[in-house]
Write an enzyme that holds these catalytic residues in place. Structure first.
Site, mmCIF file in Angstrom:
data_model
loop_
_atom_site.group_PDB
_atom_site.id
_atom_site.type_symbol
_atom_site.label_atom_id
_atom_site.label_comp_id
_atom_site.label_asym_id
_atom_site.label_seq_id
_atom_site.Cartn_x
_atom_site.Cartn_y
_atom_site.Cartn_z
ATOM 1 N N ASP A 26 0.888 -1.164 0.000
ATOM 2 C CA ASP A 26 0.000 0.000 0.000
ATOM 3 C C ASP A 26 0.922 1.208 0.000
ATOM 4 O OD1 ASP A 26 -1.505 2.208 0.735
ATOM 5 O OD2 ASP A 26 -2.598 1.172 2.330
ATOM 6 N N HIS A 68 -8.387 5.180 2.594
ATOM 7 C CA HIS A 68 -7.810 3.839 2.502
ATOM 8 C C HIS A 68 -8.630 2.942 1.579
ATOM 9 C CE1 HIS A 68 -4.585 3.993 5.479
ATOM 10 N NE2 HIS A 68 -5.385 4.673 6.288
ATOM 11 N N ASP A 103 -6.836 -0.685 -1.289
ATOM 12 C CA ASP A 103 -5.754 0.295 -1.464
ATOM 13 C C ASP A 103 -4.386 -0.351 -1.621
ATOM 14 O OD1 ASP A 103 -5.350 -0.612 1.093
ATOM 15 O OD2 ASP A 103 -5.495 1.339 2.066
ATOM 16 N N GLN A 115 3.165 4.400 2.529
ATOM 17 C CA GLN A 115 2.793 3.778 3.814
ATOM 18 C C GLN A 115 3.559 2.498 4.142
ATOM 19 O OE1 GLN A 115 -1.503 3.400 5.019
ATOM 20 N NE2 GLN A 115 -1.193 1.214 4.792
ATOM 21 N N TYR A 158 2.085 2.178 14.507
ATOM 22 C CA TYR A 158 1.021 1.897 13.560
ATOM 23 C C TYR A 158 1.406 2.261 12.125
ATOM 24 C CZ TYR A 158 -3.133 2.067 10.827
ATOM 25 O OH TYR A 158 -4.021 1.865 9.828
ATOM 26 N N LYS A 168 -2.460 -2.529 8.892
ATOM 27 C CA LYS A 168 -2.298 -3.987 8.980
ATOM 28 C C LYS A 168 -1.780 -4.517 7.652
ATOM 29 C CE LYS A 168 -4.615 -6.407 12.668
ATOM 30 N NZ LYS A 168 -4.443 -5.387 13.691
ATOM 31 N N ASP A 169 -1.144 -5.692 7.715
ATOM 32 C CA ASP A 169 -0.373 -6.206 6.590
ATOM 33 C C ASP A 169 -1.258 -7.008 5.665
ATOM 34 O OD1 ASP A 169 1.088 -5.755 9.020
ATOM 35 O OD2 ASP A 169 0.698 -7.881 9.352
ATOM 36 N N ASP A 170 -2.073 -6.315 4.901
ATOM 37 C CA ASP A 170 -3.019 -6.938 3.990
ATOM 38 C C ASP A 170 -2.320 -8.036 3.175
ATOM 39 O OD1 ASP A 170 -4.915 -5.067 4.942
ATOM 40 O OD2 ASP A 170 -3.916 -3.561 3.721
ATOM 41 N N GLN A 218 -5.832 -28.497 -8.893
ATOM 42 C CA GLN A 218 -6.118 -29.675 -9.737
ATOM 43 C C GLN A 218 -4.977 -30.699 -9.715
ATOM 44 O OE1 GLN A 218 -9.718 -27.771 -10.718
ATOM 45 N NE2 GLN A 218 -9.194 -29.851 -11.255
ATOM 46 N N SER A 219 -5.291 -31.912 -10.151
ATOM 47 C CA SER A 219 -4.304 -33.003 -10.325
ATOM 48 C C SER A 219 -3.420 -33.215 -9.100
ATOM 49 C CB SER A 219 -3.415 -32.733 -11.539
ATOM 50 O OG SER A 219 -4.185 -32.454 -12.662
ATOM 51 N N TYR A 234 -3.885 1.088 16.658
ATOM 52 C CA TYR A 234 -3.533 2.219 17.486
ATOM 53 C C TYR A 234 -4.487 2.365 18.627
ATOM 54 C CZ TYR A 234 -5.817 4.967 13.634
ATOM 55 O OH TYR A 234 -6.572 5.434 12.617
HETATM 56 P P1 13P Z 1 -4.951 -0.287 5.181
HETATM 57 O O1 13P Z 1 -4.131 -1.257 5.999
HETATM 58 O O2 13P Z 1 -5.673 -0.992 4.082
HETATM 59 O O3 13P Z 1 -4.124 0.861 4.727
HETATM 60 O O4 13P Z 1 -6.100 0.258 6.137
HETATM 61 C C1 13P Z 1 -5.744 0.981 7.271
HETATM 62 C C2 13P Z 1 -6.880 1.630 7.978
HETATM 63 O O5 13P Z 1 -6.647 2.318 8.961
HETATM 64 C C3 13P Z 1 -8.265 1.440 7.516
HETATM 65 O O6 13P Z 1 -9.184 2.165 8.315
HETATM 66 MG MG MG Z 2 -4.056 2.169 3.319
HETATM 67 MG MG MG Z 3 -4.870 -2.005 2.509
HETATM 68 MG MG MG Z 4 -4.426 -3.050 6.305
#
Ligand code: 13P
Ligand code: MG
Ligand code: MG
Ligand code: MG
Ligand code: 13P
Length: 368
Positions: free
Chosen positions: A11, A18, A49, A91, A225, A228-230, A238-239, A344
């Site tokens: 991101d 976001h 994002d 970010q 903060y 989060k690590d999307d 298959q197979s 946070y």
């Molecule tokens: P992201 O991790 O997708 O940037 O989202 C952070 C966030 O604070 C969403 O409200």
């Molecule tokens: Mg973001």
């Molecule tokens: Mg994200």
């Molecule tokens: Mg995130």
């Protein structure tokens, strides 16, 4: 000869807030990757994002040149994001400079190196507004639960089961569990997805890689903060591996994941198309996209946008119902995450403000 599929994501600025990725960033990424002699093929996409670079090459996993290419792409996109004043530009780029491997620098990475089979269908899963442990429940369903994956019962090539490599994201340890024998032991750990995440799955009989996920924990790396690590995940199909439909079926009954608003809430993971992947309600609910490809001499034949299917309408409707209910709890757990899982918190601030108003009951016991 082997082909490596690398999915690297970051991101590097949201549009708007976001919710999504600005098209100029995707164009920038495509421009840079199309000029690279390192790649056999690539596909640039996004979920919410997060920009996802899906790359094929012959250089193997953890290759410095490939990781450098992804890093440089994200850095160039960050310049565009800064110019457009996108939200949180840069970010996920935590390191100041690249030094050989993108791991630990912020972006998420999932990679598999394979000798292509006669036909090599793969699904690339990509999620937004959640964390790596979000894959634990679906990976368990796909590779260990016969109520999801009938192939475990009726396909002689799958009947032997799969090995799961589980990472302890806090103590930095790993362990291999063998399914089905070890499932009760394994569930003790993977049922706690904030700490333990399934990193890889292997076919037990032939040892081949079946799935690989990103397990970065940005908030641990940065010590503050940063979102989060999307996560992303690659699954072969298959197979001897699960059928495409057995992979997707794991998302038909949505589960609760950590993330959502401010990375501090629990909510249902909604399976959606790329077009519908921008989370808007309370910055959510969390999303998962599944892109299908056939690998052919390293070429990415596709994508097929797998959740762009009315068969998943009921899963989405259920997500909306769960979202209504969870939202009704407002700032209360379990909608709001427990204190140590929030990304946070004002707790230290509020605590220091109120410290003189707290009465220690052990000291006042004699008087009261
Ligand atoms: P992201 O991790 O997708 O940037 O989202 C952070 C966030 O604070 C969403 O409200
Ligand atoms: Mg973001
Ligand atoms: Mg994200
Ligand atoms: Mg995130
Ligand atoms: P088809 O008969 O459509 O090829 O499907 C075979 C199958 O095994 C589906 O899971």
């Amino acid at each position: 000869k082997t082909v490596t599929l690398s999915v690297i994501k970051a991101d590097i600025g949201g549009f708007v807030g976001h919710s999504g990725v600005h098209p100029e960033l995707l164009e920038k990424a495509k421009g840079i990757l199309s000029g690279s002699p390192l790649l056999i093929d690539f596909h640039v996409t996004h979920v919410g994002d997060d920009i996802n670079l899906i790359l094929t090459h012959e250089l193997g996993r953890n290759n410095g040149e490939i990781h450098q290419l992804a890093w440089d792409t994200f850095v160039a996109c960050t310049e565009v994001a800064k110019k457009l004043k996108l939200y949180g530009a840069g970010q996920d780029l935590l390191g100041d400079a690249f030094s050989g491997n993108i791991k630990g620098l912020g972006p998420g990475v999932a990679e598999i190196e394979v000798v292509e089979r006669k036909s090599e269908p793969v699904i690339v899963l990509m999620a937004d507004k959640t964390e790596p442990g979000a894959w634990n429940l679906p990976l368990y369903r796909i590779f260990a639960d016969p109520f999801n994956t009938i192939g475990l019962v009726i396909d002689p090539n799958m009947h032997g089961g799969f090995n799961f490599e589980v990472r302890d994201l806090i103590a930095h340890k790993k362990i291999i569990f063998s399914a089905p024998e070890d499932i009760y032991d394994m569930l003790v750990f993977i049922g706690a997805p904030g700490r333990y995440a399934i990193k890889r799955v292997f076919h037990k009989a032939n040892g081949q890689i079946a799935a690989s996920s990103s397990t970065q924990r940005l908030n641990l790396m940065a010590g503050r903060y940063v979102g989060k690590d999307d996560p992303v995940c690659i699954i072969r199909c298959q197979s001897g591996f699960p059928a495409v439909g057995e992979v997707l079926e794991a998302f038909a009954r949505p589960h609760l994941v950590s993330g959502w608003m401010r990375g501090s809430h629990s909510g249902p993971l909604m399976p959606v198309s790329v077009t519908n992947s921008c989370p808007t309600r309370f910055d959510g609910p969390p999303r998962v996209v599944a892109l299908g490809f056939q690998l052919a001499q390293g070429k990415l034949i596709g994508p097929q946008d797998m959740f762009d299917d009315p068969a998943f309408d009921r899963a989405r409707a259920l997500c909306n119902e769960i979202a209504d209910y969870m939202r009704s709890l407002g700032p209360f757990e379990p909608h709001r995450l427990p204190l140590d899982e929030m990304e946070y918190t004002t707790m230290p601030l509020v605590m220091s403000k109120l410290k003189d108003r707290f009465i220690d009951l052990r000291l006042s016991k004699t008087k009261s």
